[in-house]
Design an enzyme around this catalytic site. Structure first.
Site, PDB file in Angstrom:
ATOM      1  N   HIS A  69      -3.511  -4.242   1.747  1.00 63.86           N
ATOM      2  CA  HIS A  69      -4.870  -3.700   1.721  1.00 63.86           C
ATOM      3  C   HIS A  69      -5.259  -3.005   3.032  1.00 63.86           C
ATOM      4  CE1 HIS A  69      -8.780  -2.918   0.131  1.00 63.86           C
ATOM      5  NE2 HIS A  69      -9.408  -3.631   1.033  1.00 63.86           N
TER       6      HIS A  69
ATOM      7  N   HIS B  27       0.940   3.232  -2.686  1.00 64.94           N
ATOM      8  CA  HIS B  27       0.058   4.183  -3.383  1.00 64.94           C
ATOM      9  C   HIS B  27       0.819   5.306  -4.078  1.00 64.94           C
ATOM     10  CE1 HIS B  27      -3.989   2.754  -2.206  1.00 64.94           C
ATOM     11  NE2 HIS B  27      -3.330   2.211  -1.199  1.00 64.94           N
TER      12      HIS B  27
ATOM     13  N   HIS C 240      -5.906  -1.161  -6.294  1.00 66.28           N
ATOM     14  CA  HIS C 240      -5.771   0.101  -7.017  1.00 66.28           C
ATOM     15  C   HIS C 240      -4.960  -0.016  -8.306  1.00 66.28           C
ATOM     16  CE1 HIS C 240      -7.276   2.036  -3.360  1.00 66.28           C
ATOM     17  NE2 HIS C 240      -7.540   3.061  -4.136  1.00 66.28           N
TER      18      HIS C 240
ATOM     19  N   HIS D 272      -3.724  -9.619  -1.337  1.00 68.33           N
ATOM     20  CA  HIS D 272      -4.214  -8.262  -1.112  1.00 68.33           C
ATOM     21  C   HIS D 272      -5.697  -8.320  -0.766  1.00 68.33           C
ATOM     22  CE1 HIS D 272      -3.850  -3.852  -1.628  1.00 68.33           C
ATOM     23  NE2 HIS D 272      -5.129  -3.930  -1.939  1.00 68.33           N
TER      24      HIS D 272
ATOM     25  N   ASP E  43       0.799  -1.231   0.000  1.00 71.88           N
ATOM     26  CA  ASP E  43       0.000   0.000   0.000  1.00 71.88           C
ATOM     27  C   ASP E  43       0.831   1.280   0.000  1.00 71.88           C
ATOM     28  OD1 ASP E  43      -2.973  -0.994   0.428  1.00 71.88           O
ATOM     29  OD2 ASP E  43      -1.643  -2.271   1.605  1.00 71.88           O
TER      30      ASP E  43
HETATM   31 MN    MN Z   1      -4.352   0.293  -0.332  1.00 71.63          MN
END
Ligand code: MN
Length: 420
Positions: free
Chosen positions: A198, A10, A83, A165, A8
């Protein structure tokens, strides 16, 4: 054997330049730490990127860093997150996989009977056997767990890692913004390490058949609420695992990302004017230089509207802040409350809701007042609830919805209103 576990990250989430710099630097420091500790390999449990194809700036920075890892001889194993997945392998993850800067370990084998099996990727140096599955909402991937032949995976010998995930029901400790949870029993049993992604906070749980289920959490932020949690003192970081004679040890290593100032105001039963003076007083007292400032105002105002709160004025007083984030999602007003409307069906509830609240808004346009206004509002609402298309860019989707809504009132989207 020692390895690192990240998730994560991102990359590409942040919109402002200052926070983009922080996002990049924390990722680079995490990778530097892996190289410094000479780990045997790195696991990335999804959401390395915020979208499947992030902008070039983000891709360039990521490739430059992964090249360093590659040149240091450290393999990286990864799965898609929720994502950065792409149902047709159109993700920058696939590009990194092509260049061998990382290895996607989801190797699905259809075994007939509508069942699937997974092949292991064997790490050359350590012999660790790694396999995994992507996020739970990735189209056909969402049924992988239902079709998975767990027995075959459980029979395999050696040191095994399952990279995945998704949230685990049994570990749901508090309500975060995450969705997509599954039962612990969805994961095949008997793996030595379950490398999760996640969940944005660090978790390490131990179960009889699943000895180490670990989530390192986000490195910085992947939801807007993550920044507020950081401002409240939430640590972010990565996990290092060491496997020796006496078993496996999991170490969470926090990585500081920025300094924060939190301005938290309880507006419950206060007038908007009272909240404004409280806000400005707190702004005067706070140290904002080079800090991420989070302004959180919550509660129900007894007098005045939520829009009476002078955020712009508050922002002016926060000198040299790295970034100012305002969270007013929990702020309501008693005077201007939108009361839940009754009705027998959706049409009636919508009509009643608009009828009860249309008087709260002052407008001069006839078509936006009274029954005409209610009809316009209803038409716009139905034009707004259209699903996003597969692979449609978020901005294209938003523009399509705006265009659609304005179209019901015979208006055209102006270039200034278009979202880029
Ligand atoms: Mn995430």
């Amino acid at each position: 054997m020692k390895f690192a576990h990240l998730s994560d990250i991102h990359l590409g989430f942040q919109k402002s330049e200052n926070l983009q710099r922080t996002e990049r630097s924390v990722f680079e420091r995490a990778i530097d730490e892996c190289i410094r500790r000479k780990v045997d390999f790195i696991l990335i449990a999804g959401d390395l990127f915020h979208v499947n194809i992030p902008e070039m700036r983000v891709q360039k920075a990521a490739f430059a860093k992964f090249r360093q890892v590659y040149e240091a001889g450290i393999p990286v194993y990864a799965v898609y997150g929720s994502h950065d997945f792409s149902p047709v392998s159109n993700s920058v993850i696939d590009l990194l996989n092509e260049t061998r800067y990382l290895t996607k370990v989801t190797n699905v084998v259809e075994t007939g009977d509508d069942r699937i099996s997974l092949e292991f990727t064997v790490d050359k140096k350590t012999g660790a056997k790694i396999t995994g599955l992507p996020g739970l909402k990735a189209g056909k991937d969402s049924v992988y767990y239902e079709k998975l032949d767990r027995a075959a995976l459980e029979r395999e010998g050696g040191f095994k890692i399952f990279l995945f995930h998704g949230g685990i029901d049994e570990m749901k400790t508090e309500v975060g913004p995450e969705t997509d949870f599954m039962a612990l029993s969805s994961l095949p049993r008997g793996f030595d390490y379950y490398a999760g992604g996640h969940m944005h906070k660090y978790h390490h749980a131990r179960y009889p058949d699943h000895p180490n289920v670990v989530y390192p959490g986000t490195l910085f932020a992947g939801y807007h609420s993550d920044l507020e949690e950081n401002a409240r003192g939430q640590e972010r970081g990565m996990v290092f695992v060491e496997v020796g004679q006496d078993g496996l040890t999991v170490e969470f290593v926090p990585l500081p990302n920025a300094e924060y100032t939190l301005i938290d105001i309880d507006a419950e039963r206060k007038r908007a004017s009272t909240v404004n003076s409280e806000l400005l007083e707190k702004v005067r007292q706070s140290d904002s230089k080079d800090k991420i400032v989070v302004i959180k105002i919550h509660g129900e105002l007894s007098e005045g509207k939520t829009t009476d709160i002078e955020y712009a004025k508050a922002k002016e007083g926060l000198y040299g802040a790295l970034e100012i984030k305002v969270n007013r999602s929990r702020l309501t007003s008693r005077e201007y409350a939108i009361t839940p409307a009754g009705g027998r069906d959706r049409t009636e509830i919508e009509t009643n809701a608009f009828r009860e609240n249309i008087g709260e808004v002052r407008m001069d346009e006839r078509e936006l007042m009274g029954d005409a206004g209610i009809n316009t509002a209803r038409a716009m609402l139905s034009a707004a609830i259209l699903p996003i298309l597969q692979n449609e860019k978020r901005t294209d989707y938003q523009n399509r919805i705006i265009e659609n809504m304005l179209g019901t009132a015979g208006l055209k989207i102006r270039d200034v209103a278009r979202i880029d």
